[in-house]
Write a protein that holds these residues in place. Structure first.
Motif, PDB file in Angstrom:
ATOM      1  N   LEU A 253       7.100   3.881   2.531  1.00  0.00           N
ATOM      2  CA  LEU A 253       7.391   5.182   3.148  1.00  0.00           C
ATOM      3  C   LEU A 253       8.890   5.377   3.343  1.00  0.00           C
ATOM      4  O   LEU A 253       9.435   6.447   3.091  1.00  0.00           O
TER       5      LEU A 253
ATOM      6  N   ARG B 240       7.912  -0.721  12.926  1.00  0.00           N
ATOM      7  CA  ARG B 240       7.027  -1.263  13.965  1.00  0.00           C
ATOM      8  C   ARG B 240       5.577  -1.164  13.525  1.00  0.00           C
ATOM      9  O   ARG B 240       4.714  -1.803  14.110  1.00  0.00           O
ATOM     10  N   SER B 241       5.316  -0.299  12.563  1.00  0.00           N
ATOM     11  CA  SER B 241       3.917  -0.112  12.153  1.00  0.00           C
ATOM     12  C   SER B 241       3.453  -1.174  11.157  1.00  0.00           C
ATOM     13  O   SER B 241       2.337  -1.112  10.678  1.00  0.00           O
ATOM     14  N   LEU B 242       4.301  -2.127  10.858  1.00  0.00           N
ATOM     15  CA  LEU B 242       3.884  -3.202   9.946  1.00  0.00           C
ATOM     16  C   LEU B 242       2.742  -4.007  10.556  1.00  0.00           C
ATOM     17  O   LEU B 242       2.790  -4.358  11.735  1.00  0.00           O
TER      18      LEU B 242
ATOM     19  N   ARG C 152       0.837  -1.195   0.000  1.00  0.00           N
ATOM     20  CA  ARG C 152       0.000   0.000   0.000  1.00  0.00           C
ATOM     21  C   ARG C 152       0.874   1.247   0.000  1.00  0.00           C
ATOM     22  O   ARG C 152       2.048   1.197   0.313  1.00  0.00           O
TER      23      ARG C 152
ATOM     24  N   GLN D 210      10.717   2.555  12.612  1.00  0.00           N
ATOM     25  CA  GLN D 210       9.676   2.924  11.656  1.00  0.00           C
ATOM     26  C   GLN D 210       8.893   1.708  11.170  1.00  0.00           C
ATOM     27  O   GLN D 210       7.738   1.818  10.771  1.00  0.00           O
TER      28      GLN D 210
ATOM     29  N   ASN E 152       0.938   3.576   2.053  1.00  0.00           N
ATOM     30  CA  ASN E 152       1.493   3.913   3.370  1.00  0.00           C
ATOM     31  C   ASN E 152       2.189   2.704   4.021  1.00  0.00           C
ATOM     32  O   ASN E 152       2.374   2.687   5.233  1.00  0.00           O
ATOM     33  N   HIS E 153       2.547   1.730   3.214  1.00  0.00           N
ATOM     34  CA  HIS E 153       3.313   0.586   3.725  1.00  0.00           C
ATOM     35  C   HIS E 153       4.656   1.118   4.232  1.00  0.00           C
ATOM     36  O   HIS E 153       5.300   1.933   3.554  1.00  0.00           O
ATOM     37  N   PRO E 154       5.086   0.698   5.416  1.00  0.00           N
ATOM     38  CA  PRO E 154       6.336   1.233   5.953  1.00  0.00           C
ATOM     39  C   PRO E 154       7.526   1.105   4.996  1.00  0.00           C
ATOM     40  O   PRO E 154       8.381   2.004   4.955  1.00  0.00           O
TER      41      PRO E 154
END
Lengths: 818, 536
Positions: free
Chosen positions: A368, A389-391, A361, A387, A363-365
């Motif tokens: 980004l 960690r949001s996966l 996506r 960064q 906004n996939h880490p």
């Protein structure tokens, strides 16, 4: 004490080890590997110290020699344990090696079985080995060789480039010890070669253990060879030439030798640089074979991909080259889909087809990260940097499935357009810095090719859009019919935006919304709505969109929509709709509604699509407003004509409902004859308006009770032509005009105004002639009384074939029953 | 993924630091990006679970804004009937384990909380982060080593603190003293004693737990006892050397033997309201400042200090963080039906806030009010170049009185004690007071006209009842060796005088009586005007 090379070397080595030992003892933190390194240094310090003491304290040479040998054995043992920590695996041997170390060192140190005697003569140590020595020292060497073997194995297994580099340093250092130690068993053992080499090894080991970021060992060796090989060769050549000259020409004087030396020196200097360059190239080729291959690959790629404009072909070519050159079994390229900004798999090698479903996506880490960094990231980075960690768990699972080692950004002018992803190398070795640089270069080339292809595709799309708009504009120019205009717009809207369907609504003066067109018209749930009023519940919603004055997009599950509104706006499996206001001059005239079953709003209505919708809406608004005005004009005109026709009827001697009765009978005949609906409608209007031409006939002629004079009759015969001319400008009555013109023609060609005969007379006119005659006979007129139905039928039958078309007469007589 | 043990072994300090302490380098935008993404994943999970749907309502939010707008704030009451009976079928993800709260006297005996595998793993990582930072003095340094020893002072399973220990044990190659399997079978005092006994031999690198335990050990040593009984371990050379060196050190400095003479502790981690109270004593006894963290059973370890021991920084990936500003809380206090608004982490300004969090990684707590308040002391810490808001623990939101983190007393508890004590009284107020680093419950009582008991007799009666209804209160005396109750009798008619005074000042009717729990100093001042206490 004699200070010479034999004593200075161990002295320096001793201080080296002792300093290192002190440093490592005070260094913090004390990790396990450092603790073991401490033991290693301690044994090494003892070794060099005893080597020094043998030469210094000659009276006790045997004791120091024994300590020297015992230290050598314990060095091997401590090395074994040090390596064990580094490779992080214990073997069953570990339990016993320490006992071996203690026993062998004790036997060497405290008995004369290993070294019976040693003494120093002229600064040279003379010693003999006892039979036990070989049994004691043998396992030490085996331990050392085993340690090197374990390091090598670990080197092959680890994928961490830093660790591999570290291991390489250690392998080299230990190999030096192994290679040099047997010198002690040769006559050269009296020189401290082993001590010197051990000193160098210790420095290498210390560097490898104490520092985290090490210089690439290959670079170090390469630099060493680049400087040493040419220097040695040139120096040796220089020496040989001079030596040869001196031997050949012994009579050379000092001056001549000086001159010869000068010439040879100059020649050497001149030849040195080209030779150094060649040597450097050879060394580079030897050390960096991969780099050479990669350079070749980049060269090939730059030639190939620049000329390819098809994205799939570009990415396939790139992956094939990368995979083959760098020996990477799995690799893939993800490209950004402009419609939804997601990165989707375009090409892959080595993955199964199920990976087609994997996407990143916007906004996939990883996306980004790569968007804001120019360097590739490794799978290790993903596990380390906060960064990531949001996966999501599912995204982690996808990444694990992909099993990628490196993610390389493909960027065009700082914009991330794709990701080149590579799995492990076939060799299972880690990617080197050169590999990463090569892959980054490949990504850059791919970016250029992608940009070329994108520009080409974009240009093609623009041309297609222009083509669509051009065709639509041309079609709209050919019609003023509201329904045709709306249908044309709806069709082009669907074909150009690739949505599921389009509808055109117009807003009436009373606020109602009427559906004017649906494309495709085959949609069963929609077709019936054409010409119908939209549900009341949707009106408020439509008005809101018009007030907003811009296209609005709604998903089916939009919480702002009431269920009733949603039911009115969304059809079938539509998941999103775009409502675009149609704004004419100073007023909103309706809406263009596009529906799509794409799951994502961005999928269906990207910015480009919305722009296109805006343009189509502008065109549509203009054309529809024109059609509406035209429709209004025609309606006004028709009303005027009908009013005129009524006025004529009123002047004439007809009964009040003459025209309407004619319309009823003629349409009935038309239906019996299975005429098209358009023909029946034409018959209807022709019946109403057939005598409108009489508006130009004076009342005195029209209402004359006696027979008309010839002039009067000629005047009267003009009325069909005048009537046809009156209705001709009205488009929807264009098929009516010929009927009016010919409704007084006779089948045998004796009628007026043109004396047409048989089939030359329009069918409608032939029908109208029969109906007009029947009603005229039945009605009471100024000049005749009314007749019965039978009489009228009889009269019509009598005129069949002469005045009237016999086929129509037959139908009429069977249909009309009085 | 390379394990922590291997990273330490290979000396990959930079990676270790980035992995565990790198959150301090996040920009506020990056922090919020993590929060938003993980919340969206969590909403998706909650939408698929029965309890999640029930708590969120009919409409599943699609954004952070919608989530905050639609989903109501919750308390543990909203989860009753599901979590208290450990129903797993209603949860977003299968829990790995359940744990419950420890040591708090509230409306429920325990608050059961499910932990998923991801929550468990994350818990271990943040504990390691705290361990690393507690033992360094500068950025990027790593003093944590494999086989470091950690004193086991936490409660046994299923208490949350035991989960922290288990998770840490799984993640890092540290040695707990005593080993978990042994220690968890022991009683608390026995476990602590066994741990110290082993630490005398094996050394002590880290400690995390309640500050007062560390202080108590320090005091014991200072008073001349080690608390360790004679055993054969004392013949261990390591014990002898350690004690010998410690003894020499203390003698050279002319003072009693202290823990810092025996051990060179790398890091100390504590939490709770009393951490700051005891920090100077801990430093004095143990030679190292404690690092403060904030954890709760429902939300895991949420924040901790950095190595400079200033404000705490929240972790981005454990829970979605919201904060209710004090002004909103005031509105809620005035009108209990008022729904207070929250701000996000990037909207924090210096001030006091109540924490609201929503679990990530398949946890169940949604917009949960755990009842803790934080003071935002700054929006960054330039000293160590951290650009995230810095907070410190402020207090519990409710009117609980927290004594040394051992006992939590509610208004109901004290009222009940007053009633049951048989003391004839008119009115009372209760305050927490800290004197010489010790927390006390100070009661001020206005006795009735029939009362014939003296101040000390009343105190004793109230104390006896309080000890009956609250075991934790009793354990303060047992563990920390002091009596935590103070009581003074107010002048007759003190409350009436207070009311009249307030009325004369034009106070609203609702404010003419002082609150039972923790009245302000000003309120107390009015109440005790003209009163002379024995201790004065």
């Amino acid at each position: 004490m004699l200070w010479n090379i034999s004593t200075v070397v161990p002295l320096i080595t001793f201080f080296l080890y002792a300093t290192l030992l002190v440093l490592i003892v005070i260094a913090r933190p004390q990790t396990e590997s450092r603790r073991r390194f401490r033991w290693f240094l301690l044994t090494m310090t003892l070794w060099s110290l005893s080597a020094l003491l043998v030469l210094v304290d000659t009276a006790r040479a045997t004791i120091w020699m024994r300590l020297l040998s015992a230290s050598a054995m314990t060095v091997m043992v401590s090395t074994y344990y040090l390596i064990e920590t580094i490779v992080d695996t214990k073997t069953i041997l570990s339990r016993y090696v320490i006992f071996y170390g203690i026993i062998s060192a004790s036997l060497t140190l405290f008995t004369n079985l290993a070294i019976p005697e040693a003494y120093v003569i002229n600064s040279e140590v003379v010693y003999t080995f006892g039979i036990l020595m070989y049994f004691l020292i043998g396992p030490s060497y085996l331990l050392l060789i085993y340690s090197i073997f374990r390091l090598t194995k670990n080197y092959q297994q680890t994928k961490d480039a830093i660790q591999r580099n570290r291991l390489l340093y250690l392998i080299i250092a230990l190999s030096l010890i192994v290679l040099v130690s047997p010198i002690n068993f040769t006559p050269y053992g009296r020189y401290p070669v082993d001590i010197a080499v051990n000193g160098i090894s210790a420095l290498i080991i210390a560097y490898a253990i104490l520092r985290y970021q090490l210089l690439d060992i290959r670079v170090v060796i390469r630099q060493g060879l680049i400087y040493s090989i040419p220097t040695m060769v040139i120096g040796a050549t220089y020496f040989l030439i001079i030596n040869l000259a001196l031997n050949l020409f012994k009579q050379f004087s000092g001056v001549e030798i000086f001159l010869l030396s000068l010439v040879v020196a100059i020649l050497s200097a001149l030849l040195a640089d080209p030779f150094r360059v060649r040597a450097q190239n050879m060394i580079d080729r030897f050390f960096f074979r991969d780099k050479y291959d990669a350079a070749k690959m980049l060269q090939t790629l730059s030639g190939n991909v620049a000329t390819i404009l098809d994205l799939n072909e570009v990415t396939k070519t790139v992956l094939a080259e990368v995979s083959a050159t760098l020996h990477i079994p799995t690799a893939a390229i993800f490209l950004r889909d402009e419609k939804n900004n997601r990165f989707q798999l375009i090409t892959q090698v080595g993955y199964q087809n199920s990976y087609q479903l994997v996407e990143f996506r916007q906004n996939h880490p990883v996306v980004l990260w790569l968007s804001t960094h120019d360097q590739p990231i490794t799978s290790q980075d993903i596990g380390v940097h906060p960064q990531f960690r949001s996966l999501w768990r599912s995204e982690r699972a996808d990444l694990e499935d992909l099993n990628a080692e490196l993610f390389i950004p493909i960027k065009v002018q700082e914009l991330l357009v794709g990701i080149l992803l590579v799995g492990s190398k076939q060799s299972e070795q880690a990617y080197t810095m050169e590999d990463i640089i090569t892959l980054s270069a490949v990504a850059n080339q791919t970016a250029v090719a992608i940009e070329n292809a994108r520009l080409f595709t974009s240009e093609q799309n623009r041309l297609r859009e222009m083509d669509t708009l051009y065709n639509m504009a041309r079609q709209l120019a050919t019609t003023d019919n509201l329904y045709e205009v709306a249908a044309t717009v709806a069709e082009h809207a669907v074909t150009s935006t690739q949505v599921s369907y389009a509808r055109i609504l117009t807003r009436e003066e009373n606020g109602d919304y009427i559906c004017r067109a649906i494309f495709p018209s085959t949609l069963p749930s929609l077709a019936y709505r054409i010409g119908k009023k939209e549900p009341l519940v949707a009106e408020h919603f439509y008005n809101w969109v018009l007030q907003e004055d811009q296209a609005a997009i709604f998903p089916r599950d939009d919480p702002n929509l009431y269920p009733e509104e949603s039911a009115a706006v969304f059809f079938e499996d539509t998941l999103s709709v775009c409502l675009s206001p149609l704004k004419g001059i100073d007023e909103y005239i309706g809406l263009l509604i596009l529906g799509d079953n794409g799951e994502n709003l961005q999928d269906s209505f990207s910015n480009i699509t919305r722009r296109l919708i805006d343009v189509i809406s502008d065109y549509a608004a203009s054309a529809i407003q024109r059609a509406l005005l035209h429709e209004q004009l025609e309606e006004n005109f028709l009303e005027t004509i009908v009013a005129l026709a009524n006025a004529v009827d009123a002047r004439d001697t007809y009964t009040g409902d003459h025209s309407q009765r004619m319309a009823d009978l003629s349409t009935k005949i038309g239906e019996v004859m299975n005429l098209e609906s358009e023909q029946i409608e034409a018959l209807h209007w022709a019946s109403i308006l057939h005598d409108i031409g009489k508006i130009g006939v004076p009342d005195m002629i029209l209402n004359k009770k006696g027979p008309l004079s010839k002039e009067e009759w000629e005047f009267m015969k003009e009325h069909p032509v005048i009537g046809a001319q009156i209705v001709a400008p009205i488009k929807f009555l264009r098929t009516v005009s010929p009927i009016i013109r010919s409704h007084h023609e006779k089948y045998d060609g004796t009628g007026y105004p043109y004396g047409l005969e048989g089939e030359e007379i329009p069918l409608g006119a032939r029908i109208l002639a029969v109906v007009d005659a029947y009603i005229a006979i039945r009605d009471e007129r100024i000049y005749s009384k009314s007749h019965t139905h039978e009489e009228a039928i009889a009269e019509i039958r009598r005129s069949s074939g002469s005045h009237f078309d016999p086929k129509i007469v037959d139908v009429f007589c069977k249909t009309i029953t009085g | 993924m390379t394990s922590l043990e291997t990273l330490i072994k290979q000396g990959r300090k930079e990676e270790i630091w980035t992995k565990y302490c790198g959150f301090l380098d996040l920009s506020i935008d990056e922090f919020m990006e993590i929060q938003e993404r993980l919340l969206l994943e969590q909403i998706d999970l909650l939408g698929k679970s029965m309890l999640g749907r029930m708590l969120m309502g009919d409409v599943i939010p699609t954004s952070v804004e919608e989530f905050r707008e639609i989903v109501p704030l919750t308390t543990y009451k909203d989860y009753l009937g599901y979590l208290d009976v450990q129903r797993e079928d209603v949860l977003p993800r299968q829990p790995k384990t359940w744990c419950h709260t420890s040591g708090r006297t509230g409306e429920y005996k325990f608050k059961w909380v499910p932990y998923t595998q991801e929550m468990y793993d994350r818990l271990a990582e943040v504990v390691v982060a705290a361990m690393i930072m507690s033992s360094v003095n500068r950025r990027g340094d790593i003093n944590l080593e494999n086989n470091d020893t950690v004193l086991l002072t936490t409660a046994p399973p299923p208490y949350f603190s035991a989960l922290v220990t288990r998770a840490t044990d799984n993640h890092a190659a540290v040695r707990f003293l005593p080993p978990l399997d042994e220690g968890e079978k022991m009683g608390y005092a026995e476990r602590v004693q066994a741990g110290f006994k082993q630490a005398m031999v094996k050394g002590l690198d880290y400690f995390y737990g309640i500050s007062s335990v560390l202080v108590r050990i320090g005091q014991q040593l200072e008073e001349g006892g080690t608390g360790v009984k004679l055993s054969k371990d004392m013949l261990d050379p390591r014990f002898i050397i350690r004690m010998g060196i410690g003894f020499i050190k203390s003698k050279l400095q002319g003072r009693a033997l202290l823990p810092k003479d025996i051990w060179k502790v790398k890091g100390i981690m504590t939490g709770g309201a009393d951490s700051s109270v005891y920090s100077s004593l801990i430093k004095e006894y143990w030679g190292r400042d404690p690092l403060e963290g904030y954890a709760c059973t429902e939300g895991s370890l949420l924040a901790c200090q950095a190595w400079n021991l200033n404000g705490m920084t929240f972790f981005a990936e454990n829970d979605f963080l919201e904060f209710i500003p004090e002004a909103e809380l005031q509105k809620e206090r005035e009108n209990p039906d008022y729904k207070p608004k929250t701000v996000l982490y990037d909207e924090l300004e210096p001030g006091v806030y109540e924490l609201v969090f929503s679990n990530f990684h398949g946890g169940i707590f949604i917009r949960y009010r755990v009842g803790d308040m934080f003071e935002v002391i700054s929006t960054s810490d330039p000293e160590i170049n951290v650009n995230l808001p810095q907070v410190r623990y402020y207090s519990r939101t409710s009117d609980m009185i927290n004594l040394a983190n051992f006992a939590f007393l509610t208004e109901k508890d004290i009222w009940f004690a007053m009633e049951e004590s048989g003391v004839e009284y008119n009115e009372w107020i209760a305050r927490k007071e800290v004197v010489d680093n010790r927390s006390y419950l100070h009661l001020f009582v206005e006795v009735g006209p029939e009362n014939d008991l003296g101040e000390e007799e009343i105190r004793q009666k109230v104390k006896d009842t309080l000890y009956k209804i609250n075991d934790d209160m009793k354990s303060i005396e047992e563990m920390l060796n002091y009596d935590p109750l103070k009581l003074n009798i107010l002048n007759p008619g003190a409350f009436q005088a207070y009311m009249e005074y307030m009325r004369s000042q034009g106070a609203d009717l609702a404010h003419t009586k002082p609150p039972h729990m923790n009245p302000s100093k000003e309120q107390l001042g009015i109440l005790i005007k003209d009163r002379k206490f024995k201790s004065d």
